[in-house]
Design a protein around this motif. Sequence first.
Motif, short mmCIF file in Angstrom:
data_model
loop_
_atom_site.label_atom_id
_atom_site.label_comp_id
_atom_site.label_asym_id
_atom_site.label_seq_id
_atom_site.Cartn_x
_atom_site.Cartn_y
_atom_site.Cartn_z
N GLN A 120 71.11 16.86 44.56
CA GLN A 120 70.72 16.32 45.47
C GLN A 120 69.59 16.55 46.70
OE1 GLN A 120 74.25 14.10 46.73
NE2 GLN A 120 73.60 12.09 45.63
N ASP A 121 69.98 18.08 47.56
CA ASP A 121 69.92 18.94 48.48
C ASP A 121 68.31 19.56 47.51
OD1 ASP A 121 72.10 18.23 49.65
OD2 ASP A 121 72.83 20.36 49.26
N ASN A 122 68.36 19.65 46.80
CA ASN A 122 67.40 19.83 45.91
C ASN A 122 66.51 19.01 45.87
OD1 ASN A 122 68.51 22.79 45.41
ND2 ASN A 122 68.91 22.43 42.75
N HIS A 123 66.77 18.29 45.77
CA HIS A 123 65.30 16.52 45.06
C HIS A 123 64.96 16.45 46.79
CE1 HIS A 123 63.93 12.81 44.45
NE2 HIS A 123 64.67 12.27 45.31
N ALA A 124 65.99 16.80 48.17
CA ALA A 124 65.46 16.50 49.16
C ALA A 124 65.06 17.65 49.67
CB ALA A 124 67.05 16.56 50.21
N GLN A 125 64.60 18.78 49.03
CA GLN A 125 64.29 19.69 49.55
C GLN A 125 62.54 19.96 49.23
OE1 GLN A 125 66.07 23.70 48.52
NE2 GLN A 125 63.91 24.68 49.59
N SER A 126 62.62 19.21 47.84
CA SER A 126 61.34 19.19 47.07
C SER A 126 60.60 17.94 47.61
CB SER A 126 61.37 18.79 45.44
OG SER A 126 61.78 20.01 45.13
N ARG A 127 60.99 17.25 47.82
CA ARG A 127 60.18 16.50 48.30
C ARG A 127 59.76 16.76 50.34
NH1 ARG A 127 64.56 11.99 48.80
NH2 ARG A 127 65.14 12.75 50.87
N ASN A 128 60.57 17.36 50.79
CA ASN A 128 60.01 17.64 51.96
C ASN A 128 59.02 19.01 52.19
OD1 ASN A 128 61.60 16.27 53.72
ND2 ASN A 128 63.23 18.48 53.95
N SER A 129 59.22 20.42 50.95
CA SER A 129 58.35 21.41 50.55
C SER A 129 56.89 20.20 50.11
CB SER A 129 58.79 21.21 49.25
OG SER A 129 59.81 22.35 49.52
N LEU A 130 56.89 18.66 49.23
CA LEU A 130 56.04 18.13 49.26
C LEU A 130 54.83 17.77 49.85
CD1 LEU A 130 55.82 16.00 45.64
CD2 LEU A 130 54.37 16.74 46.86
N THR A 131 55.85 16.73 50.86
CA THR A 131 55.36 16.44 51.88
C THR A 131 54.90 17.06 53.03
OG1 THR A 131 56.86 14.45 51.98
CG2 THR A 131 56.09 15.17 53.86
N THR A 132 54.74 18.40 53.30
CA THR A 132 54.09 19.72 53.51
C THR A 132 52.98 20.19 53.02
OG1 THR A 132 56.74 20.21 54.52
CG2 THR A 132 54.71 21.79 54.57
N ALA A 133 52.92 19.78 51.80
CA ALA A 133 51.80 20.54 50.68
C ALA A 133 51.04 20.30 51.30
CB ALA A 133 52.61 21.20 49.30
N LEU A 134 50.76 17.83 51.09
CA LEU A 134 50.80 17.60 50.88
C LEU A 134 49.66 17.58 52.36
CD1 LEU A 134 48.61 14.79 50.10
CD2 LEU A 134 51.12 13.36 50.27
N GLY A 135 50.71 17.65 53.43
CA GLY A 135 49.99 17.26 54.95
C GLY A 135 48.74 18.95 55.04
N ASP A 136 49.85 19.81 54.43
CA ASP A 136 48.48 20.75 54.30
C ASP A 136 47.20 20.83 53.78
OD1 ASP A 136 50.25 22.59 55.91
OD2 ASP A 136 51.13 23.18 54.78
#
Length: 168
Positions: A120-136
Motif C-alpha cells: 500500500q505504501d509503494n502504491h501511494a508513492q507510485s501515485r505521488n511520483s506519477l502525479t509529479t511527473a505528469l505535472g512536470d
Amino acid sequence: MNQDLTQQWLTEIQVIKEQMAQLQHERDTAWESAQKWRQLYNTEAEQRRTDTQLSQQTIASLKAELHKLQGLEVDTLAAGTPVAIQQEIEQLKSVEDLQAKLIAAIKERDRLLQALKTEQDNHAQSRNSLTTALGDAIDSLTRERAGAGAGSRGAGEQGSRGAGEKLQ
C-alpha cells in the motif's frame, strides 16, 4: 511613380508570403512537438494504468489470503472446518504443539500484514511520483507552447506593422 508603387506592393506581398511560410513552419514544428508530448504522455499513462491494475490485483489477492488466514473466508465459515485443518489439529499431541502452531500462524499473519502495508505504501508513492511527473510534463509542454507562441506572435505582429507602415 505608378510603377514604383506597384513594385513596392509586390515587394510587400513577397515579404508577407515569406513571413506566412515561416509562421506555418513554426506552427507545424510546434504541432509535431505537441504530438510527441501527447504520445509520451499516453505511453506513460498506459504504463501507470497497467502498474495500478497489477497493484490492485496484488492487493486483492493479499487481502483474500489475509482473510483466508484469519478464518474470515465465507466458504470456510459456511462449510465448517475444512478436512485439511481437522487433520492438522488431530496431529497436535500437546498444548505446546498447539501453542507453537498458533505462534507460527500469528507470525505468518503479521508478515502478510506487513507485506500488505508495504504494498500500500509503494502504491501511494507510485501515485505521488506519477502525479509529479505528469505535472512536470504539463508544465514543460505549457512553457514550450508559450515560448513557441510568443515567438510566432512577435514575428507576425512585427511583420504586419512593418507592412502597414510602409504602405502609408
